[in-house]
Design an enzyme around this catalytic site. Sequence first.
Site, PDB file in Angstrom:
ATOM      1  N   GLY A  22       0.788  -1.248   0.000  1.00 38.66           N
ATOM      2  CA  GLY A  22       0.000   0.000   0.000  1.00 38.66           C
ATOM      3  C   GLY A  22       0.812   1.286   0.000  1.00 38.66           C
ATOM      4  N   GLY A  23       2.152   1.163  -0.043  1.00 41.22           N
ATOM      5  CA  GLY A  23       2.969   2.376   0.027  1.00 41.22           C
ATOM      6  C   GLY A  23       3.196   3.053  -1.307  1.00 41.22           C
ATOM      7  N   THR A  24       2.977   2.314  -2.402  1.00 36.27           N
ATOM      8  CA  THR A  24       3.305   2.862  -3.730  1.00 36.27           C
ATOM      9  C   THR A  24       2.181   2.556  -4.727  1.00 36.27           C
ATOM     10  N   LEU A  26      -0.634   1.646  -7.273  1.00 38.97           N
ATOM     11  CA  LEU A  26      -2.077   1.466  -7.149  1.00 38.97           C
ATOM     12  C   LEU A  26      -2.496   1.229  -5.700  1.00 38.97           C
ATOM     13  N   ARG A  46       7.553  -4.149   2.560  1.00 37.93           N
ATOM     14  CA  ARG A  46       8.866  -4.408   3.154  1.00 37.93           C
ATOM     15  C   ARG A  46       9.596  -3.130   3.532  1.00 37.93           C
ATOM     16  N   ARG A  74       5.574 -12.734   2.168  1.00 43.12           N
ATOM     17  CA  ARG A  74       6.050 -14.110   2.020  1.00 43.12           C
ATOM     18  C   ARG A  74       6.199 -14.801   3.375  1.00 43.12           C
ATOM     19  N   TYR A 154      -3.944 -11.273 -17.875  1.00 42.22           N
ATOM     20  CA  TYR A 154      -3.319 -12.524 -18.318  1.00 42.22           C
ATOM     21  C   TYR A 154      -3.391 -13.620 -17.251  1.00 42.22           C
ATOM     22  N   LYS A 169      -0.556 -15.230 -10.732  1.00 41.44           N
ATOM     23  CA  LYS A 169      -1.844 -14.517 -10.747  1.00 41.44           C
ATOM     24  C   LYS A 169      -2.984 -15.475 -11.080  1.00 41.44           C
ATOM     25  N   PRO A 197      -3.179  -1.648 -18.312  1.00 40.36           N
ATOM     26  CA  PRO A 197      -2.125  -0.726 -17.884  1.00 40.36           C
ATOM     27  C   PRO A 197      -2.620   0.542 -17.181  1.00 40.36           C
TER      28      PRO A 197
HETATM   29  C1  HXC Z   1      16.014 -12.023 -15.516  1.00 42.42           C
HETATM   30  C2  HXC Z   1      16.103 -11.433 -13.276  1.00 42.42           C
HETATM   31  C3  HXC Z   1      15.750 -10.097 -13.590  1.00 42.42           C
HETATM   32  C4  HXC Z   1      15.532  -9.783 -14.981  1.00 42.42           C
HETATM   33  C5  HXC Z   1      15.969 -10.239 -11.453  1.00 42.42           C
HETATM   34  N1  HXC Z   1      16.235 -11.456 -11.932  1.00 42.42           N
HETATM   35  N2  HXC Z   1      15.671  -9.389 -12.432  1.00 42.42           N
HETATM   36  N3  HXC Z   1      16.224 -12.390 -14.216  1.00 42.42           N
HETATM   37  N4  HXC Z   1      15.675 -10.777 -15.886  1.00 42.42           N
HETATM   38  N5  HXC Z   1      15.164  -8.566 -15.354  1.00 42.42           N
HETATM   39  C6  HXC Z   1      16.608 -12.642 -11.186  1.00 42.42           C
HETATM   40  C7  HXC Z   1      17.962 -12.512 -10.501  1.00 42.42           C
HETATM   41  O1  HXC Z   1      19.000 -12.870 -11.374  1.00 42.42           O
HETATM   42  C8  HXC Z   1      17.810 -13.480  -9.330  1.00 42.42           C
HETATM   43  O2  HXC Z   1      18.058 -14.810  -9.687  1.00 42.42           O
HETATM   44  C9  HXC Z   1      16.338 -13.406  -8.979  1.00 42.42           C
HETATM   45  O3  HXC Z   1      15.677 -12.855 -10.128  1.00 42.42           O
HETATM   46  C10 HXC Z   1      16.093 -12.467  -7.815  1.00 42.42           C
HETATM   47  O4  HXC Z   1      16.824 -11.304  -8.074  1.00 42.42           O
HETATM   48  P1  HXC Z   1      17.110 -10.222  -6.951  1.00 42.42           P
HETATM   49  O5  HXC Z   1      18.190  -9.328  -7.417  1.00 42.42           O
HETATM   50  O6  HXC Z   1      17.202 -10.890  -5.620  1.00 42.42           O
HETATM   51  O7  HXC Z   1      15.749  -9.533  -7.016  1.00 42.42           O
HETATM   52  P2  HXC Z   1      15.478  -8.036  -7.190  1.00 42.42           P
HETATM   53  O8  HXC Z   1      15.833  -7.541  -8.562  1.00 42.42           O
HETATM   54  O9  HXC Z   1      16.007  -7.337  -5.983  1.00 42.42           O
HETATM   55  O10 HXC Z   1      13.933  -8.135  -7.065  1.00 42.42           O
HETATM   56  C11 HXC Z   1      13.110  -8.508  -8.132  1.00 42.42           C
HETATM   57  C12 HXC Z   1      11.733  -8.101  -7.722  1.00 42.42           C
HETATM   58  C13 HXC Z   1      11.807  -6.588  -7.435  1.00 42.42           C
HETATM   59  C14 HXC Z   1      11.342  -8.900  -6.519  1.00 42.42           C
HETATM   60  C15 HXC Z   1      10.724  -8.400  -8.812  1.00 42.42           C
HETATM   61  O11 HXC Z   1      11.864  -5.863  -8.640  1.00 42.42           O
HETATM   62  C16 HXC Z   1      10.698  -6.159  -6.548  1.00 42.42           C
HETATM   63  O12 HXC Z   1      10.814  -6.178  -5.338  1.00 42.42           O
HETATM   64  N6  HXC Z   1       9.568  -5.777  -7.139  1.00 42.42           N
HETATM   65  C17 HXC Z   1       8.393  -5.327  -6.389  1.00 42.42           C
HETATM   66  C18 HXC Z   1       7.600  -4.342  -7.173  1.00 42.42           C
HETATM   67  C19 HXC Z   1       7.202  -4.804  -8.554  1.00 42.42           C
HETATM   68  O13 HXC Z   1       7.814  -5.708  -9.157  1.00 42.42           O
HETATM   69  N7  HXC Z   1       6.180  -4.127  -9.090  1.00 42.42           N
HETATM   70  C20 HXC Z   1       5.675  -4.398 -10.419  1.00 42.42           C
HETATM   71  C21 HXC Z   1       4.304  -4.988 -10.311  1.00 42.42           C
HETATM   72  S1  HXC Z   1       3.542  -4.690 -11.805  1.00 42.42           S
HETATM   73  P3  HXC Z   1      19.518 -15.498  -9.424  1.00 42.42           P
HETATM   74  O14 HXC Z   1      19.298 -16.960  -9.680  1.00 42.42           O
HETATM   75  O15 HXC Z   1      20.443 -14.847 -10.417  1.00 42.42           O
HETATM   76  O16 HXC Z   1      19.897 -15.193  -8.000  1.00 42.42           O
HETATM   77  C22 HXC Z   1       2.550  -5.904 -12.261  1.00 42.42           C
HETATM   78  C23 HXC Z   1       1.677  -5.481 -13.443  1.00 42.42           C
HETATM   79  C24 HXC Z   1       1.346  -6.557 -14.404  1.00 42.42           C
HETATM   80  O17 HXC Z   1       2.521  -6.957 -11.710  1.00 42.42           O
HETATM   81  C25 HXC Z   1       0.491  -6.113 -15.583  1.00 42.42           C
HETATM   82  C26 HXC Z   1       0.856  -4.826 -16.266  1.00 42.42           C
HETATM   83  C27 HXC Z   1      -0.049  -4.447 -17.395  1.00 42.42           C
HETATM   84  P1  NAP Z   2       4.113  -1.252  -7.397  1.00 35.92           P
HETATM   85  O1  NAP Z   2       3.963   0.190  -7.099  1.00 35.92           O
HETATM   86  O2  NAP Z   2       5.463  -1.785  -7.696  1.00 35.92           O
HETATM   87  O3  NAP Z   2       3.463  -2.048  -6.192  1.00 35.92           O
HETATM   88  C1  NAP Z   2       3.904  -3.290  -5.724  1.00 35.92           C
HETATM   89  C2  NAP Z   2       3.982  -3.208  -4.217  1.00 35.92           C
HETATM   90  O4  NAP Z   2       4.188  -4.510  -3.690  1.00 35.92           O
HETATM   91  C3  NAP Z   2       5.105  -2.324  -3.687  1.00 35.92           C
HETATM   92  O5  NAP Z   2       4.566  -1.351  -2.838  1.00 35.92           O
HETATM   93  C4  NAP Z   2       6.009  -3.264  -2.910  1.00 35.92           C
HETATM   94  O6  NAP Z   2       6.514  -2.629  -1.744  1.00 35.92           O
HETATM   95  C5  NAP Z   2       5.035  -4.374  -2.567  1.00 35.92           C
HETATM   96  N1  NAP Z   2       5.716  -5.645  -2.336  1.00 35.92           N
HETATM   97  C6  NAP Z   2       6.520  -6.325  -3.185  1.00 35.92           C
HETATM   98  N2  NAP Z   2       7.000  -7.424  -2.599  1.00 35.92           N
HETATM   99  C7  NAP Z   2       6.468  -7.462  -1.347  1.00 35.92           C
HETATM  100  C8  NAP Z   2       6.581  -8.353  -0.253  1.00 35.92           C
HETATM  101  N3  NAP Z   2       7.323  -9.459  -0.321  1.00 35.92           N
HETATM  102  N4  NAP Z   2       5.890  -8.078   0.880  1.00 35.92           N
HETATM  103  C9  NAP Z   2       5.117  -6.971   0.970  1.00 35.92           C
HETATM  104  N5  NAP Z   2       4.969  -6.080  -0.035  1.00 35.92           N
HETATM  105  C10 NAP Z   2       5.651  -6.322  -1.169  1.00 35.92           C
HETATM  106  O7  NAP Z   2       3.216  -1.681  -8.659  1.00 35.92           O
HETATM  107  P2  NAP Z   2       1.695  -1.366  -9.062  1.00 35.92           P
HETATM  108  O8  NAP Z   2       1.686  -1.129 -10.503  1.00 35.92           O
HETATM  109  O9  NAP Z   2       1.077  -0.385  -8.150  1.00 35.92           O
HETATM  110  O10 NAP Z   2       1.026  -2.799  -8.816  1.00 35.92           O
HETATM  111  C11 NAP Z   2       0.059  -3.020  -7.813  1.00 35.92           C
HETATM  112  C12 NAP Z   2      -0.753  -4.245  -8.147  1.00 35.92           C
HETATM  113  O11 NAP Z   2      -1.473  -4.040  -9.359  1.00 35.92           O
HETATM  114  C13 NAP Z   2       0.055  -5.520  -8.374  1.00 35.92           C
HETATM  115  O12 NAP Z   2      -0.639  -6.637  -7.869  1.00 35.92           O
HETATM  116  C14 NAP Z   2       0.138  -5.621  -9.871  1.00 35.92           C
HETATM  117  O13 NAP Z   2       0.355  -6.945 -10.324  1.00 35.92           O
HETATM  118  C15 NAP Z   2      -1.236  -5.105 -10.232  1.00 35.92           C
HETATM  119  N6  NAP Z   2      -1.359  -4.634 -11.604  1.00 35.92           N
HETATM  120  C16 NAP Z   2      -0.807  -3.440 -11.973  1.00 35.92           C
HETATM  121  C17 NAP Z   2      -0.965  -2.986 -13.260  1.00 35.92           C
HETATM  122  C18 NAP Z   2      -0.422  -1.665 -13.707  1.00 35.92           C
HETATM  123  O14 NAP Z   2      -0.557  -1.340 -14.885  1.00 35.92           O
HETATM  124  N7  NAP Z   2       0.155  -0.863 -12.838  1.00 35.92           N
HETATM  125  C19 NAP Z   2      -1.678  -3.778 -14.181  1.00 35.92           C
HETATM  126  C20 NAP Z   2      -2.202  -4.999 -13.781  1.00 35.92           C
HETATM  127  C21 NAP Z   2      -2.061  -5.408 -12.482  1.00 35.92           C
HETATM  128  P3  NAP Z   2       7.939  -2.974  -1.072  1.00 35.92           P
HETATM  129  O15 NAP Z   2       8.946  -3.006  -2.167  1.00 35.92           O
HETATM  130  O16 NAP Z   2       8.126  -1.887  -0.063  1.00 35.92           O
HETATM  131  O17 NAP Z   2       7.779  -4.299  -0.394  1.00 35.92           O
END
Ligand code: HXC
Ligand code: NAP
Length: 295
Positions: A22-24, A26, A46, A74, A154, A169, A197
Amino acid sequence: MYKTPLLEKSALKEKTILITGGGTGLGRSMAKGLLEAGANVIITSRKTEVIRKTAAELADITGGQIMAVTGDVRKYSDIEKVLAAGIDQFGAVDALINNAAGNFISPTERLTHKAFDIIVDIVLKGSYNCTLALGKYWIEHKHNGTILNIVTTYASTGSGFVVPSACAKAGVLAMTRSLAVEWAKYGIRSNAIAPGPFPTKGAWTRLFPAELAEKLDPKRRIPLNRYGHHQELVNLAAYLLSEYSAFINGEVITIDGGEWLKGAGEFNWLEMVPGEMWDQIEKSIRKRSKTKPSS
Ligand code: HXC
Ligand code: NAP
């Protein structure tokens, strides 16, 4: 119109809603909108600094009651602590939004098993951890509850290049539908939203990096030719958490401007044909369909 709140300011009064991530993005927008509709809000993720800052800003803007509790979805024990802190502060927790996620684009064969794990753990394990903790609490205390899962389009269709996210998902969507039936007897509703998006820093940096966005404008895939506005998603979420939607259970509502259907229609690419060319095409089809087939 779609940029303004849908529900009256008291629609969620006396409801306490836990939003993961909830910090960032959507999650933050939903927190703001739900506070504006009168709810108390708990946000968890986190990064302590990020959620604390968001909570302070939203309390300031809305005058509502919001608390930030650090937690990693997790870890089941973290969620138990978040829930306990919420109950301590607000007396009860009435709803859960499973919004936290991790994602990035990559050809699947480039992923290590750890990369696959990291996404599935946040999205699927994180969602079932929170669902289980809240569900047990609601059932034990005979307290009605509402679950809202933020999935993706998807989750139903699958998608290449985001396979860990698609698998996770899809699992969350299956959980939504399964528990809608199993837990209805306890007064627990379970629904999902599948957004297209909606611009956020988290999604854009990981899914539409600049190198790609320059070549392939993701907006062109959307029949309505625009991205979603956060308030549109907030309005849908607020409705699904409110008593106005009391008979909606087990539903996934897509909010994507028609994006996934455009991708699905086999002949949708014909929009590339210029208008003036259709006279010629029609003439040609009519002419050929009249000629005798050559057996
Ligand atoms: C291939 C990758 C990679 C990349 C990381 N890895 N990035 N592999 N391509 N781009 C691999 C690493 O090599 C590692 O494996 C493993 O993933 C974990 O990497 P870490 O460095 O530990 O992870 P880190 O990059 O710190 O974290 C990845 C993450 C991070 C957890 C996804 O970006 C995160 O915390 N995201 C939270 C927010 C987020 O993702 N928001 C987007 C949601 S949007 P190895 O084996 O090398 O150790 C969404 C919308 C969908 O869901 C629909 C849109 C229309
Ligand atoms: P976002 O800002 O990156 O939000 C993801 C959030 O998840 C971050 O606040 C992150 O905070 C938190 N998070 C990640 N790992 C976590 C963990 N282990 N424990 C607790 N919190 C964790 O992305 P967003 O676009 O707003 O996405 C929000 C939701 O909408 C997601 O479910 C995404 O799949 C969905 N969605 C988004 C879009 C889009 O176009 N934006 C489209 C379809 C679906 P910390 O890093 O502080 O933990």
